[in-house]
Design an enzyme around this catalytic site. Structure first.
Site, PDB file in Angstrom:
ATOM      1  N   ARG A  78       0.855  -1.194   0.000  1.00 19.86           N
ATOM      2  CA  ARG A  78       0.000   0.000   0.000  1.00 19.86           C
ATOM      3  C   ARG A  78       0.887   1.238   0.000  1.00 19.86           C
ATOM      4  NH1 ARG A  78      -1.664   1.377   4.561  1.00 19.86           N
ATOM      5  NH2 ARG A  78      -2.242  -0.722   5.248  1.00 19.86           N
ATOM      6  N   TYR A 114     -16.994  16.291 -15.879  1.00 16.78           N
ATOM      7  CA  TYR A 114     -17.382  14.890 -15.752  1.00 16.78           C
ATOM      8  C   TYR A 114     -18.385  14.729 -14.605  1.00 16.78           C
ATOM      9  CZ  TYR A 114     -16.758   9.879 -14.968  1.00 16.78           C
ATOM     10  OH  TYR A 114     -16.971   8.548 -14.792  1.00 16.78           O
TER      11      TYR A 114
HETATM   12  C1  LIG Z   1     -13.771   8.556 -16.782  1.00 15.13           C
HETATM   13  C2  LIG Z   1     -13.437   9.917 -16.326  1.00 15.13           C
HETATM   14  C3  LIG Z   1     -13.164  10.178 -14.974  1.00 15.13           C
HETATM   15  C4  LIG Z   1     -13.285   9.130 -13.890  1.00 15.13           C
HETATM   16  O1  LIG Z   1     -12.355   8.124 -14.026  1.00 15.13           O
HETATM   17  P1  LIG Z   1     -12.591   6.595 -13.579  1.00 15.13           P
HETATM   18  O2  LIG Z   1     -11.323   5.931 -13.989  1.00 15.13           O
HETATM   19  O3  LIG Z   1     -13.800   6.093 -14.309  1.00 15.13           O
HETATM   20  O4  LIG Z   1     -12.805   6.623 -12.100  1.00 15.13           O
HETATM   21  C5  LIG Z   1     -12.801  11.469 -14.626  1.00 15.13           C
HETATM   22  N1  LIG Z   1     -12.720  12.445 -15.554  1.00 15.13           N
HETATM   23  C6  LIG Z   1     -12.990  12.228 -16.848  1.00 15.13           C
HETATM   24  C7  LIG Z   1     -12.895  13.363 -17.817  1.00 15.13           C
HETATM   25  C8  LIG Z   1     -13.360  10.967 -17.278  1.00 15.13           C
HETATM   26  O5  LIG Z   1     -13.636  10.757 -18.577  1.00 15.13           O
END
Ligand SMILES: *Cc1c(COP(=O)(O)O)cnc(C)c1O
Length: 385
Positions: free
Chosen positions: A50, A103
């Site tokens: 970790r 997002y």
């Molecule tokens: C997919 C995405 C995330 C989140 O990432 P995960 O790996 O799904 O947790 C954050 N920002 C953007 C722009 C994304 O496309």
């Protein structure tokens, strides 16, 4: 390595051959703990996984080199990376200013997970300097932007926004997932921190979930490292290794993604079925000039508005055969999605809601004539409904 060009760094940073055997690829250290030479006698600093794992270290070195950062930390997902960063910087009472088209998961994290913890979040159009100045508060610690944004591919001038954020005493965080460091390097433009969902272009093959925080200087280094260790949402060794492998071809992949997306955008702009084509590589896109200045290409993401409305958009998304109907983006294979009910379902009906006549394409690196033929076939099926 920092004096080398991007494509070279992507292949060599953190990727020295194994010193013991000469294996050209650093091994997958699939181990949970490391033997100590006497109590506290850690070999190369490793004790428990970790806290640190050599495969993860190789990826973190590579990630820092890609973005020109002082350090990088790798996590089990993009959202885990975002959470660690936010908890490293924020304290109860602080305010975060988010782009009004970020997002949905970032919005959910701040408004559902961090709000009860005492963090306030508001949104603004971060491309509008007056709106940003008006939205900044004495408590604003972070301005958080995505450019190009998802799914409308809006472009924000990173250097200008960094100046405004800094004048207001805030740090600028750029979610660089859509552009990838192959096309845009926010730290060099004045941003303080870059975050990634490495699940997307960096991994590049739709086979691994991951996230990264890349820091421009050492202000938050101890805090992020501590969050990673104390909470433990780290990349597993195999996941780190797969991401490392994906990154080595990032430069060539992104070049082809961009070329294919540009061709599809130009094709779509000629088709009467589409009332809107959202792609920064088109000169008609309102952010085209800024994008041309701050990016070295326009990327593989584009969105299309269907003139006939939401039902036509849903039918189109369900009618392609090469473009697979799926969440996510940034892999070698092309994907199509209906944002209002898929990626952006969690923000439907909120201030972050997206147009209902939209389909979003993650353009892959297949032969572009095949991709356009697939879209033409789907349009024929929409017309025959
Ligand atoms: C997919 C995405 C995330 C989140 O990432 P995960 O790996 O799904 O947790 C954050 N920002 C953007 C722009 C994304 O496309």
């Amino acid at each position: 390595m920092t004096d080398r060009a991007f494509a070279t760094r992507a292949i060599h940073a953190g990727q020295d051959p194994d010193p013991h055997t000469g294996a050209i690829i650093p091994p997958i250290y699939q181990a949970s703990t490391h033997v100590q030479d006497g109590i506290g006698g850690f070999r190369e600093g490793y004790e428990y996984n970790r806290a640190g794992n050599p495969t993860r270290s190789a990826l973190e070195t590579q990630l820092a080199a890609l973005e020109g950062g002082a350090s990088a930390y790798s996590f089990s997902s993009g959202l885990a990376a975002e959470d660690a960063l936010l908890r490293s910087i924020l304290r109860p009472g602080d305010h975060v200013l988010l782009g009004n088209d970020v997002y949905g998961g970032t919005y959910r994290l701040l408004t559902k997970v961090l709000a009860p913890w005492g963090v306030e979040t508001t949104t603004a159009d971060l491309g509008d300097a007056d709106a940003v100045r008006a939205a900044l508060r004495p408590q604003t610690r972070i301005v958080w932007v995505e450019t190009p944004s998802n799914p409308l591919l809006k472009i924000v001038d990173i250097a200008a926004l960094a100046d405004i954020a800094h004048a207001g005493g805030a740090v600028l965080v750029v979610d660089n997932t859509f552009a990838s460091p192959a096309l845009q390097q926010p730290l060099a433009l004045g941003a303080d921190v870059v975050v990634h969902s490495t699940t997307k272009y960096l991994g590049g093959h739709s086979d691994v979930l991951g996230g990264a925080v890349v820091l421009g200087d050492d202000r938050f280094d101890e805090a992020v490292k501590f969050q990673q260790f104390a909470v433990g949402a780290v990349s597993a060794p195999l996941d780190a290794w797969l991401t490392t492998r994906g990154i080595k071809t990032l430069a060539v992949r992104v070049r082809q993604h961009s070329e294919n997306a540009q061709a599809i955008a130009e094709w779509a702009a000629q088709r009467p079925e589409f009332s809107e084509v959202y792609y920064p590589g088109l000169t008609s896109h309102p952010g085209h000039d800024i994008a041309a200045r701050q990016m070295s290409g326009f990327g593989g993401m584009l969105s299309l508005g269907l003139a006939a409305g939401p039902d036509a958009a849903r039918t189109l998304a369900e009618s392609t055969t090469l473009f697979q109907l799926a969440e996510s983006l940034g892999g070698v294979e092309s994907l199509i999605g209906y944002p209002p009910e898929m990626t952006h379902a969690s923000v439907r009906g909120t201030e972050l809601a997206v147009p209902e006549n939209l389909v979003r394409l993650s353009v892959g690196i297949e032969d572009v004539a095949d991709l356009i033929a697939d879209l033409e076939g789907a349009l024929a099926r929409v017309a025959a409904r």
